[in-house]
Design an enzyme around this catalytic site. Structure first.
Site, PDB file in Angstrom:
ATOM      1  N   ASP A  99     -15.632 -21.640 -14.057  1.00  0.00           N
ATOM      2  CA  ASP A  99     -16.920 -21.181 -14.556  1.00  0.00           C
ATOM      3  C   ASP A  99     -16.944 -19.659 -14.555  1.00  0.00           C
ATOM      4  OD1 ASP A  99     -19.418 -21.355 -15.530  1.00  0.00           O
ATOM      5  OD2 ASP A  99     -20.375 -21.916 -13.649  1.00  0.00           O
ATOM      6  N   LYS A 128      -7.269 -32.034 -22.395  1.00  0.00           N
ATOM      7  CA  LYS A 128      -6.644 -31.626 -23.654  1.00  0.00           C
ATOM      8  C   LYS A 128      -5.525 -32.585 -24.020  1.00  0.00           C
ATOM      9  CE  LYS A 128      -7.415 -26.803 -22.424  1.00  0.00           C
ATOM     10  NZ  LYS A 128      -6.808 -25.565 -21.934  1.00  0.00           N
ATOM     11  N   TYR A 144      -5.079 -19.935 -20.224  1.00  0.00           N
ATOM     12  CA  TYR A 144      -4.764 -21.331 -20.539  1.00  0.00           C
ATOM     13  C   TYR A 144      -4.475 -21.573 -22.005  1.00  0.00           C
ATOM     14  CZ  TYR A 144      -9.834 -20.818 -20.939  1.00  0.00           C
ATOM     15  OH  TYR A 144     -11.081 -20.342 -21.219  1.00  0.00           O
ATOM     16  N   ARG A 200     -15.433 -13.473 -25.975  1.00  0.00           N
ATOM     17  CA  ARG A 200     -15.456 -14.449 -27.053  1.00  0.00           C
ATOM     18  C   ARG A 200     -16.489 -14.074 -28.115  1.00  0.00           C
ATOM     19  NH1 ARG A 200     -16.381 -20.777 -26.027  1.00  0.00           N
ATOM     20  NH2 ARG A 200     -18.541 -20.192 -25.712  1.00  0.00           N
ATOM     21  N   CYS A 221     -51.734 -14.262 -32.115  1.00  0.00           N
ATOM     22  CA  CYS A 221     -51.698 -14.296 -30.652  1.00  0.00           C
ATOM     23  C   CYS A 221     -50.682 -13.271 -30.142  1.00  0.00           C
ATOM     24  CB  CYS A 221     -51.299 -15.694 -30.187  1.00  0.00           C
ATOM     25  SG  CYS A 221     -50.990 -15.784 -28.420  1.00  0.00           S
ATOM     26  N   CYS A 231     -50.754 -22.852 -29.170  1.00  0.00           N
ATOM     27  CA  CYS A 231     -51.710 -21.850 -29.610  1.00  0.00           C
ATOM     28  C   CYS A 231     -51.411 -21.634 -31.078  1.00  0.00           C
ATOM     29  CB  CYS A 231     -51.519 -20.555 -28.822  1.00  0.00           C
ATOM     30  SG  CYS A 231     -52.399 -19.184 -29.580  1.00  0.00           S
ATOM     31  N   GLU A 261      -7.360 -29.725 -16.738  1.00  0.00           N
ATOM     32  CA  GLU A 261      -7.438 -28.487 -15.971  1.00  0.00           C
ATOM     33  C   GLU A 261      -8.856 -28.378 -15.450  1.00  0.00           C
ATOM     34  OE1 GLU A 261      -6.196 -25.135 -18.573  1.00  0.00           O
ATOM     35  OE2 GLU A 261      -5.338 -26.807 -19.680  1.00  0.00           O
ATOM     36  N   LYS A 303     -12.293 -26.682 -15.062  1.00  0.00           N
ATOM     37  CA  LYS A 303     -13.019 -25.793 -15.962  1.00  0.00           C
ATOM     38  C   LYS A 303     -13.646 -24.672 -15.145  1.00  0.00           C
ATOM     39  CE  LYS A 303     -16.304 -25.904 -19.773  1.00  0.00           C
ATOM     40  NZ  LYS A 303     -17.338 -25.003 -19.282  1.00  0.00           N
ATOM     41  N   SER A 322     -15.488 -23.342 -29.070  1.00  0.00           N
ATOM     42  CA  SER A 322     -15.889 -23.816 -27.751  1.00  0.00           C
ATOM     43  C   SER A 322     -15.511 -25.296 -27.641  1.00  0.00           C
ATOM     44  CB  SER A 322     -17.362 -23.520 -27.491  1.00  0.00           C
ATOM     45  OG  SER A 322     -18.163 -24.450 -28.105  1.00  0.00           O
ATOM     46  N   LEU A 323     -15.968 -25.950 -26.595  1.00  0.00           N
ATOM     47  CA  LEU A 323     -15.542 -27.325 -26.355  1.00  0.00           C
ATOM     48  C   LEU A 323     -16.714 -28.278 -26.453  1.00  0.00           C
ATOM     49  CD1 LEU A 323     -13.364 -26.715 -23.161  1.00  0.00           C
ATOM     50  CD2 LEU A 323     -12.535 -27.167 -25.465  1.00  0.00           C
ATOM     51  N   CYS A 382     -55.626 -20.735 -24.857  1.00  0.00           N
ATOM     52  CA  CYS A 382     -54.388 -19.964 -24.702  1.00  0.00           C
ATOM     53  C   CYS A 382     -54.540 -18.946 -23.575  1.00  0.00           C
ATOM     54  CB  CYS A 382     -54.055 -19.252 -26.005  1.00  0.00           C
ATOM     55  SG  CYS A 382     -52.678 -18.112 -25.845  1.00  0.00           S
ATOM     56  N   CYS A 413     -54.479 -15.279 -25.634  1.00  0.00           N
ATOM     57  CA  CYS A 413     -55.466 -14.857 -26.629  1.00  0.00           C
ATOM     58  C   CYS A 413     -56.776 -15.619 -26.482  1.00  0.00           C
ATOM     59  CB  CYS A 413     -54.903 -15.026 -28.034  1.00  0.00           C
ATOM     60  SG  CYS A 413     -54.723 -16.746 -28.505  1.00  0.00           S
ATOM     61  N   ASP A 440       0.817  -1.214   0.000  1.00  0.00           N
ATOM     62  CA  ASP A 440       0.000   0.000   0.000  1.00  0.00           C
ATOM     63  C   ASP A 440       0.845   1.255   0.000  1.00  0.00           C
ATOM     64  OD1 ASP A 440      -2.499  -0.715  -0.288  1.00  0.00           O
ATOM     65  OD2 ASP A 440      -3.078  -0.635   1.837  1.00  0.00           O
ATOM     66  N   GLU A 471      -9.930 -17.304 -18.634  1.00  0.00           N
ATOM     67  CA  GLU A 471     -11.244 -17.180 -18.020  1.00  0.00           C
ATOM     68  C   GLU A 471     -11.208 -16.117 -16.932  1.00  0.00           C
ATOM     69  OE1 GLU A 471     -13.145 -19.340 -19.548  1.00  0.00           O
ATOM     70  OE2 GLU A 471     -14.960 -19.471 -18.349  1.00  0.00           O
ATOM     71  N   LYS A 511     -18.387 -32.625 -18.014  1.00  0.00           N
ATOM     72  CA  LYS A 511     -19.308 -31.837 -17.186  1.00  0.00           C
ATOM     73  C   LYS A 511     -19.737 -32.662 -15.983  1.00  0.00           C
ATOM     74  CE  LYS A 511     -19.684 -28.110 -19.803  1.00  0.00           C
ATOM     75  NZ  LYS A 511     -20.749 -27.658 -20.678  1.00  0.00           N
TER      76      LYS A 511
HETATM   77  P1  AMP Z   1     -18.568 -24.366 -22.934  1.00  0.00           P
HETATM   78  O1  AMP Z   1     -18.813 -22.895 -22.758  1.00  0.00           O
HETATM   79  O2  AMP Z   1     -19.322 -25.222 -21.994  1.00  0.00           O
HETATM   80  O3  AMP Z   1     -18.600 -24.775 -24.390  1.00  0.00           O
HETATM   81  O4  AMP Z   1     -17.055 -24.611 -22.508  1.00  0.00           O
HETATM   82  C1  AMP Z   1     -16.020 -23.978 -23.168  1.00  0.00           C
HETATM   83  C2  AMP Z   1     -15.493 -22.863 -22.307  1.00  0.00           C
HETATM   84  O5  AMP Z   1     -14.887 -23.354 -21.135  1.00  0.00           O
HETATM   85  C3  AMP Z   1     -14.377 -22.121 -22.964  1.00  0.00           C
HETATM   86  O6  AMP Z   1     -14.845 -21.181 -23.882  1.00  0.00           O
HETATM   87  C4  AMP Z   1     -13.729 -21.456 -21.792  1.00  0.00           C
HETATM   88  O7  AMP Z   1     -14.321 -20.195 -21.583  1.00  0.00           O
HETATM   89  C5  AMP Z   1     -14.093 -22.327 -20.601  1.00  0.00           C
HETATM   90  N1  AMP Z   1     -12.937 -22.831 -19.849  1.00  0.00           N
HETATM   91  C6  AMP Z   1     -12.807 -22.752 -18.521  1.00  0.00           C
HETATM   92  N2  AMP Z   1     -11.647 -23.269 -18.113  1.00  0.00           N
HETATM   93  C7  AMP Z   1     -11.002 -23.703 -19.212  1.00  0.00           C
HETATM   94  C8  AMP Z   1      -9.741 -24.334 -19.434  1.00  0.00           C
HETATM   95  N3  AMP Z   1      -8.920 -24.624 -18.438  1.00  0.00           N
HETATM   96  N4  AMP Z   1      -9.399 -24.625 -20.701  1.00  0.00           N
HETATM   97  C9  AMP Z   1     -10.245 -24.339 -21.733  1.00  0.00           C
HETATM   98  N5  AMP Z   1     -11.434 -23.742 -21.576  1.00  0.00           N
HETATM   99  C10 AMP Z   1     -11.824 -23.428 -20.334  1.00  0.00           C
HETATM  100 ZN    ZN Z   2     -52.513 -17.410 -28.006  1.00  0.00          ZN
END
Ligand code: AMP
Ligand code: ZN
Length: 716
Positions: free
Chosen positions: A118, A317, A235, A137, A456, A451, A114, A116, A83-84, A435, A438, A38, A171, A341
């Site tokens: 969130d 990976k 990553y 992204r 509507c 419907c 690794e 994942k 994406s994955l 409905c 409507c 600080d 991330e 997942k």
């Molecule tokens: P999904 O959004 O379920 O398709 O998962 C893909 C996303 O996982 C990627 O776009 C990343 O944002 C995220 N992610 C989190 N940790 C990792 C990691 N260690 N390596 C690659 N992707 C990751």
């Molecule tokens: Zn309707």
């Protein structure tokens, strides 16, 4: 002190602060106590206040800059972001393993795992070792510029230890402990209009740390992000090169060999002081069985509780980067990685009531109103009951204790009632015959009640919202659209572009700034791809992928690539013939082909597209970017057989992008047969006609060699 001395003092302070921050935020160790960190910062601020001309953009005091005054600018990614694919169990992991090994023609393969995290995917550009841009992204091609917010990430260096140019991805997230504090404070303001499709069960805006992180990053004012204590883990490395401008004073000469594995990559990050996941959570495995064990360990919620951040899976990976390059990508996902997942979470709670929502296609979704319950990281107060048949099959009653399940991003659902807990006061659910909006009698013939009233108001409202949401037009949330409809300002999608500031001023919540922003947002969306329009119109059974396929087909049958030409096409095409042609497109089934040709032939549709023309919407075609110097250029191709690593749709795209043409049948007109395994009569015919025959390898090879030629280190 003279100026040079001040400068030297400032440089010293900045280096010391950077070093202390890196140790504290990234390495979890304290080289100096927090009070000293600080004090160093205060001294630097004092000097910078006296000598504002010596403030540099990368000074550790400059993380929070000025607020942006309008929308987040759009930025085109240097490399497409993928994406994955998902795996939900051991079998799917083993299938992945087999697929990859087969492609690489190897017996054994090392994988890295690794956690994942969130959070929100972010790509960073460093130039000469300085952070210059941070981008979301987005759709994988174009993201939003969020540099101002990402600069506030506490563990992210604004300056690297070497003057390199690079593109890295990772991330952004908020730690659980910070989220706890934040959600109790008043900092979290609900956005005026949550961007939730009404058809999707609504949830609170910031139900969890992930949503809060995403919301914070997209704020215009970086002060907000700074208060949220954002963190980042990297990553993935995109482009990397040594800057041409390496200066003599680059004191920390870092030895930077290009990484060859994920382990190398993390070492490389460490040398540059780029943050990544703690090494304890990054593991290397000799085979898929070991990966499966690791996934099992983390599937236990108790194991996850030990972390200070939320994770929703494990990313697996291929460890070697050269293998990754060979494996490449499908249209959307990386082939060298997969996301495991975690299994869904289930809890029970009381079913208080059932409401009925009318979707844009008229589908009636029964929504369970629940006694709120914490589930998989968010509070669930509403869950889907799917449809009438499901309610009957499950025998759910109002007042029942029901089991609710939620997995990742999936909408929570009611699984079943717990019969043993019934008290006798439960009431039967009476599905409406008309409905709720409507009041027209519902079509109850099929599983999903509908419907069918095209007028509507609920369907109309939902369609307009779906359109605005698909095109990502900011400022057109469900509430605004409802108000605009009530005020008679809009009827069809094209009316959005007719909105005048004076009209908008009558919509509740629309002040000057918001009106200006909406008008600008609409102006920016005047050039659209046909696939975007088809998707936005929410045609039954037609999602984004199908929309692209149909758009491409129609494009080939237009006089010119314009909206007037499209309108002429809509006036004159033969619906039956078109439906036949659609059925022959790859991955288009009969139902989908019929839905699309029916949609196109209706008078409503014709009128809709005329209206788009009259508000001067223009079409653009992403496929227009054609490489006229490829092995495909100028040739006509027929495809047959089945392929191991590419889908037919991908091959078609490669051909069209490479300036070639696809024919559906073999004739003297064709030049090449692209031939997979189990080829039938087409192969024989092609041989008889003396056509060139290409196997899968021939085109996959061009894919990698093209990438190499561009020098793209497309690493993960
Ligand atoms: P999904 O959004 O379920 O398709 O998962 C893909 C996303 O996982 C990627 O776009 C990343 O944002 C995220 N992610 C989190 N940790 C990792 C990691 N260690 N390596 C690659 N992707 C990751
Ligand atoms: Zn309707």
């Amino acid at each position: 002190m003279n100026k040079a001395q001040v400068q030297a003092q400032m440089d010293l302070l900045r280096d010391k602060i950077r070093e202390a921050n890196y140790a504290y935020f990234t390495q979890n160790r304290e080289v100096v106590p927090e009070s000293v960190r600080d004090q160093l910062k205060q001294e630097l601020i004092a000097l910078e206040t006296q000598h504002p001309d010596l403030i540099t953009a990368d000074s550790p005091t400059q993380r929070v800059g000025a607020a942006l005054d309008s929308k987040l600018p759009k930025i085109t990614h240097k490399n497409r972001k993928y994406s994955l694919g998902d795996a939900f169990n051991a079998n799917e992991l083993m299938e992945f393993d087999e697929r990859v090994k087969k492609f690489l023609k190897v017996e054994n393969l090392e994988y890295s795992c690794e956690l994942k995290v969130d959070g929100l995917n972010i790509t960073l550009w460093y130039e000469s070792g300085k952070l210059v841009r941070a981008i979301t992204r987005g759709d994988g091609f174009i993201g939003e510029d969020v540099t101002h917010s990402i600069r506030t990430c506490e563990n992210l260096p604004l300056t690297l230890t070497s003057e390199v140019d690079l593109e890295v991805s990772g991330e952004v997230f908020i730690e659980k402990s910070d989220f706890e504090v934040l959600s109790r404070s008043t900092l979290i303001t609900q956005s005026a209009e949550p961007k939730v499709d009404l058809e999707v069960v609504e949830e609170k805006k910031f139900a969890n740390a992930r949503n809060l992180a995403a919301g914070s990053v997209r704020q215009l004012d970086p002060k907000v992000a700074a208060e949220r204590h954002l963190k980042i883990f990297l990553y993935e490395l995109g482009d990397f090169s040594r800057s041409t401008l390496i200066s003599q004073s680059d004191m920390l000469k870092v030895d930077l060999d290009s990484p060859k594995t994920q382990t190398d990559l993390f070492n490389f990050f460490e040398k540059l002081h780029l943050p990544h996941q703690p090494n304890t959570n990054f593991t290397l495995h000799n085979d898929i069985q070991s990966v499966i064990k690791f996934c099992d360990q983390w599937s236990n919620p108790k194991t996850r509780e030990t972390l200070n951040y939320d994770i929703d899976g494990i990313v697996i990976k291929v460890h070697r980067l050269d293998y990754r390059q060979r494996l490449g990508h499908t249209a959307k996902t990386a082939k060298y990685a997969i996301a495991f997942k975690f299994p869904a979470e289930e809890k029970f709670t009381k079913l208080l009531d059932v409401q009925y929502q009318v979707g844009r296609t008229g589908a009636i979704t029964p929504v369970a109103i629940l006694d709120p319950v914490d589930l998989a990281g968010s509070t669930v107060a509403r869950a889907t009951l799917h449809n009438r048949e499901e309610i009957e099959r499950k025998g759910v009653k109002i007042g029942d204790q029901v089991i609710v399940r939620k997995a990742g991003d999936i909408i929570p659902e009611v699984l079943e009632p717990i019969i043993d807990l019934r008290t006798g006061d439960e009431k039967k659910i009476v599905f409406p015959s008309h409905c709720p909006e409507c009041e027209v009698a519902l079509d109850l013939e099929e599983t999903v009640a509908r419907c069918k009233n095209l007028d509507c108001p609920a369907r109309h409202r939902q369609s307009l919202f779906y359109f605005a949401n698909t095109l990502d037009i900011e400022g057109l949330g469900p509430k605004s659209i409802k108000a605009m409809l009530e005020l008679n300002l809009i009827h069809t999608p094209s009316d959005f572009w007719q909105l005048k500031p004076l009209d908008l001023a009558t919509v509740p919540g629309f002040k000057r700034k918001k009106i200006e922003n909406l008008i600008t947002a609409l102006e920016a969306k005047k050039i659209l791809t046909l696939a975007e329009i088809f998707t936005g119109l929410g045609i039954r059974l037609i999602g984004a992928e199908n929309a692209k396929i149909f758009a491409r087909y129609i494009r080939e049958h237009l006089e010119s690539p314009t909206l007037p030409a499209l309108n002429q096409f809509l006036e004159t095409f033969d619906a039956g013939a078109l439906q036949d042609a659609f059925v022959h497109l790859d991955s288009v089934g009969e139902k989908v082909a019929l839905a699309m040709s029916d949609y196109l032939k209706s008078d409503r549709t014709k009128k809709l597209f005329k209206d788009f023309e009259s508000v001067n919407i223009e079409l653009h075609w992403p496929e227009e970017i054609i490489d006229n110097n490829s092995i495909f250029t100028g040739k006509k191709f027929v495809i047959t057989g089945s392929f191991e690593t590419l889908s037919r749709e991908e091959i078609k795209q490669m051909v069209t992008k490479g300036g070639g043409k696809i024919l559906s049948a073999i004739s003297g007109n064709a030049d090449v047969l692209i031939c997979g395994s189990k080829a039938g009569s087409k192969l024989k015919k092609a041989q008889d006609l003396g056509l060139a025959i290409w196997e899968e390898d021939k085109i996959t090879d061009t894919k990698t060699s093209n990438d190499e030629a561009e020098g793209v280190l497309s690493l993960f």
